[in-house]
Design a protein around this motif. Structure first.
Motif, PDB file in Angstrom:
ATOM      1  N   THR A  41       2.375  -4.190   1.615  1.00 26.29           N
ATOM      2  CA  THR A  41       1.341  -3.823   2.581  1.00 26.29           C
ATOM      3  C   THR A  41       1.228  -2.321   2.838  1.00 26.29           C
ATOM      4  OG1 THR A  41       2.874  -4.041   4.435  1.00 26.29           O
ATOM      5  CG2 THR A  41       1.617  -6.014   3.792  1.00 26.29           C
ATOM      6  N   ASN A  42       2.176  -1.549   2.299  1.00 29.71           N
ATOM      7  CA  ASN A  42       2.250  -0.112   2.558  1.00 29.71           C
ATOM      8  C   ASN A  42       2.369   0.207   4.047  1.00 29.71           C
ATOM      9  OD1 ASN A  42       2.267   0.758  -0.095  1.00 29.71           O
ATOM     10  ND2 ASN A  42       0.045   0.793  -0.213  1.00 29.71           N
ATOM     11  N   THR A  43       2.949  -0.707   4.798  1.00 33.23           N
ATOM     12  CA  THR A  43       3.170  -0.501   6.222  1.00 33.23           C
ATOM     13  C   THR A  43       4.420   0.344   6.419  1.00 33.23           C
ATOM     14  OG1 THR A  43       2.184  -2.670   6.624  1.00 33.23           O
ATOM     15  CG2 THR A  43       3.442  -1.702   8.430  1.00 33.23           C
ATOM     16  N   THR A  44       4.324   1.350   7.278  1.00 28.82           N
ATOM     17  CA  THR A  44       5.453   2.236   7.566  1.00 28.82           C
ATOM     18  C   THR A  44       6.211   1.734   8.789  1.00 28.82           C
ATOM     19  OG1 THR A  44       4.174   3.656   9.041  1.00 28.82           O
ATOM     20  CG2 THR A  44       4.167   4.232   6.685  1.00 28.82           C
ATOM     21  N   PRO A  45       7.430   2.226   9.008  1.00 27.29           N
ATOM     22  CA  PRO A  45       8.145   1.879  10.233  1.00 27.29           C
ATOM     23  C   PRO A  45       7.336   2.204  11.491  1.00 27.29           C
ATOM     24  CG  PRO A  45       9.647   2.918   8.694  1.00 27.29           C
ATOM     25  CD  PRO A  45       8.265   3.040   8.106  1.00 27.29           C
ATOM     26  N   LEU A  46       6.615   3.328  11.469  1.00 29.08           N
ATOM     27  CA  LEU A  46       5.775   3.697  12.622  1.00 29.08           C
ATOM     28  C   LEU A  46       4.738   2.619  12.902  1.00 29.08           C
ATOM     29  CD1 LEU A  46       4.890   5.777  14.759  1.00 29.08           C
ATOM     30  CD2 LEU A  46       3.404   6.770  13.010  1.00 29.08           C
ATOM     31  N   MET A  47       4.106   2.114  11.868  1.00 28.79           N
ATOM     32  CA  MET A  47       3.088   1.073  12.050  1.00 28.79           C
ATOM     33  C   MET A  47       3.690  -0.203  12.612  1.00 28.79           C
ATOM     34  SD  MET A  47       0.955   1.564   8.554  1.00 28.79           S
ATOM     35  CE  MET A  47       0.357   3.165   8.064  1.00 28.79           C
ATOM     36  N   PHE A  48       4.876  -0.582  12.111  1.00 23.74           N
ATOM     37  CA  PHE A  48       5.545  -1.770  12.648  1.00 23.74           C
ATOM     38  C   PHE A  48       5.854  -1.587  14.134  1.00 23.74           C
ATOM     39  CE2 PHE A  48       6.969  -2.743   8.167  1.00 23.74           C
ATOM     40  CZ  PHE A  48       6.343  -3.977   8.082  1.00 23.74           C
ATOM     41  N   ALA A  49       6.362  -0.415  14.509  1.00 18.64           N
ATOM     42  CA  ALA A  49       6.723  -0.147  15.907  1.00 18.64           C
ATOM     43  C   ALA A  49       5.484  -0.137  16.802  1.00 18.64           C
ATOM     44  CB  ALA A  49       7.471   1.177  16.009  1.00 18.64           C
ATOM     45  N   VAL A  50       4.408   0.462  16.305  1.00 16.76           N
ATOM     46  CA  VAL A  50       3.165   0.528  17.075  1.00 16.76           C
ATOM     47  C   VAL A  50       2.647  -0.875  17.358  1.00 16.76           C
ATOM     48  CG1 VAL A  50       0.716   1.131  16.823  1.00 16.76           C
ATOM     49  CG2 VAL A  50       2.470   2.847  16.419  1.00 16.76           C
ATOM     50  N   ARG A  51       2.652  -1.737  16.350  1.00 15.59           N
ATOM     51  CA  ARG A  51       2.180  -3.122  16.532  1.00 15.59           C
ATOM     52  C   ARG A  51       2.949  -3.843  17.626  1.00 15.59           C
ATOM     53  NH1 ARG A  51       1.948  -5.717  10.674  1.00 15.59           N
ATOM     54  NH2 ARG A  51       0.764  -4.082   9.683  1.00 15.59           N
ATOM     55  N   GLN A  52       4.246  -3.531  17.736  1.00 13.40           N
ATOM     56  CA  GLN A  52       5.083  -4.177  18.746  1.00 13.40           C
ATOM     57  C   GLN A  52       4.947  -3.537  20.119  1.00 13.40           C
ATOM     58  OE1 GLN A  52       6.579  -6.962  18.363  1.00 13.40           O
ATOM     59  NE2 GLN A  52       6.060  -7.021  16.210  1.00 13.40           N
ATOM     60  N   GLY A  53       4.315  -2.374  20.179  1.00 19.87           N
ATOM     61  CA  GLY A  53       4.213  -1.667  21.453  1.00 19.87           C
ATOM     62  C   GLY A  53       5.531  -1.037  21.852  1.00 19.87           C
ATOM     63  N   ALA A  54       6.374  -0.752  20.867  1.00 15.09           N
ATOM     64  CA  ALA A  54       7.713  -0.195  21.106  1.00 15.09           C
ATOM     65  C   ALA A  54       7.627   1.334  21.179  1.00 15.09           C
ATOM     66  CB  ALA A  54       8.669  -0.643  20.007  1.00 15.09           C
ATOM     67  N   SER A  55       7.226   1.847  22.332  1.00 21.08           N
ATOM     68  CA  SER A  55       6.991   3.287  22.469  1.00 21.08           C
ATOM     69  C   SER A  55       8.256   4.111  22.251  1.00 21.08           C
ATOM     70  CB  SER A  55       6.366   3.607  23.822  1.00 21.08           C
ATOM     71  OG  SER A  55       7.187   3.168  24.881  1.00 21.08           O
ATOM     72  N   ASP A  56       9.416   3.563  22.597  1.00 23.45           N
ATOM     73  CA  ASP A  56      10.665   4.303  22.363  1.00 23.45           C
ATOM     74  C   ASP A  56      10.941   4.465  20.871  1.00 23.45           C
ATOM     75  OD1 ASP A  56      11.036   1.531  22.269  1.00 23.45           O
ATOM     76  OD2 ASP A  56      13.021   1.589  23.172  1.00 23.45           O
ATOM     77  N   VAL A  57      10.641   3.433  20.096  1.00 21.39           N
ATOM     78  CA  VAL A  57      10.810   3.502  18.640  1.00 21.39           C
ATOM     79  C   VAL A  57       9.755   4.434  18.037  1.00 21.39           C
ATOM     80  CG1 VAL A  57      10.788   2.189  16.474  1.00 21.39           C
ATOM     81  CG2 VAL A  57      11.861   1.218  18.519  1.00 21.39           C
ATOM     82  N   VAL A  58       8.532   4.348  18.528  1.00 19.74           N
ATOM     83  CA  VAL A  58       7.473   5.245  18.052  1.00 19.74           C
ATOM     84  C   VAL A  58       7.889   6.697  18.255  1.00 19.74           C
ATOM     85  CG1 VAL A  58       5.109   6.033  18.496  1.00 19.74           C
ATOM     86  CG2 VAL A  58       5.596   3.586  18.366  1.00 19.74           C
ATOM     87  N   GLU A  59       8.415   7.009  19.417  1.00 22.50           N
ATOM     88  CA  GLU A  59       8.842   8.379  19.704  1.00 22.50           C
ATOM     89  C   GLU A  59       9.956   8.829  18.759  1.00 22.50           C
ATOM     90  OE1 GLU A  59      10.093  11.188  23.474  1.00 22.50           O
ATOM     91  OE2 GLU A  59       9.653   9.083  23.806  1.00 22.50           O
ATOM     92  N   LEU A  60      10.925   7.963  18.508  1.00 17.82           N
ATOM     93  CA  LEU A  60      12.007   8.292  17.564  1.00 17.82           C
ATOM     94  C   LEU A  60      11.455   8.604  16.177  1.00 17.82           C
ATOM     95  CD1 LEU A  60      14.643   5.526  18.419  1.00 17.82           C
ATOM     96  CD2 LEU A  60      14.992   7.998  18.627  1.00 17.82           C
ATOM     97  N   LEU A  61      10.559   7.754  15.714  1.00 19.21           N
ATOM     98  CA  LEU A  61      10.007   7.921  14.370  1.00 19.21           C
ATOM     99  C   LEU A  61       9.138   9.167  14.262  1.00 19.21           C
ATOM    100  CD1 LEU A  61       9.196   4.169  13.740  1.00 19.21           C
ATOM    101  CD2 LEU A  61      10.922   5.531  12.520  1.00 19.21           C
TER     102      LEU A  61
END
Length: 104
Positions: A41-61
């Motif tokens: 799917t060419n999905t990145t870790p950022l995209m996975f985190a965004v879909r989950q609404g995981a703002s702490d993970v988004v910030e880390l990435l």
């Protein structure tokens, strides 16, 4: 690091998809790539985190590699598109305000 029971799923993609901030932080510190692509799917870790609404993970990435905010998956969806569909306004604001996302 790839997970044997989930073909093509890297550990950082899996942790990001689960919103596991401590795991993502540890994986990044160990050298995992914040640009690890899911092979189908060419999905990145950022995209996975965004879909989950995981703002702490988004910030880390984003802190690890803010250059990947404009990457798109195989359907052309960016992280911003994914968070707006999911209703994650706080993450959309983070992407737009703090990381100067290209909205063209």
């Amino acid at each position: 690091i790839f997970l044997p029971k989930l073909p093509g799923m890297s550990a950082i993609n899996f942790a990001s998809k689960r919103g596991a901030a401590k795991s993502v932080a540890a994986l990044l510190e160990a050298g995992a790539s914040p640009r690890s692509l899911h092979p189908r799917t060419n999905t990145t870790p950022l995209m996975f985190a965004v879909r989950q609404g995981a703002s702490d993970v988004v910030e880390l990435l984003l802190n690890a590699d803010s250059g990947n905010v404009n990457d798109a998956d195989d359907l052309g969806n960016t992280a911003l598109a994914m968070c707006t569909v999911g209703g994650h306004v706080d993450i959309a604001k983070m992407l737009l305000d703090e990381f100067r996302l290209d909205v063209r």
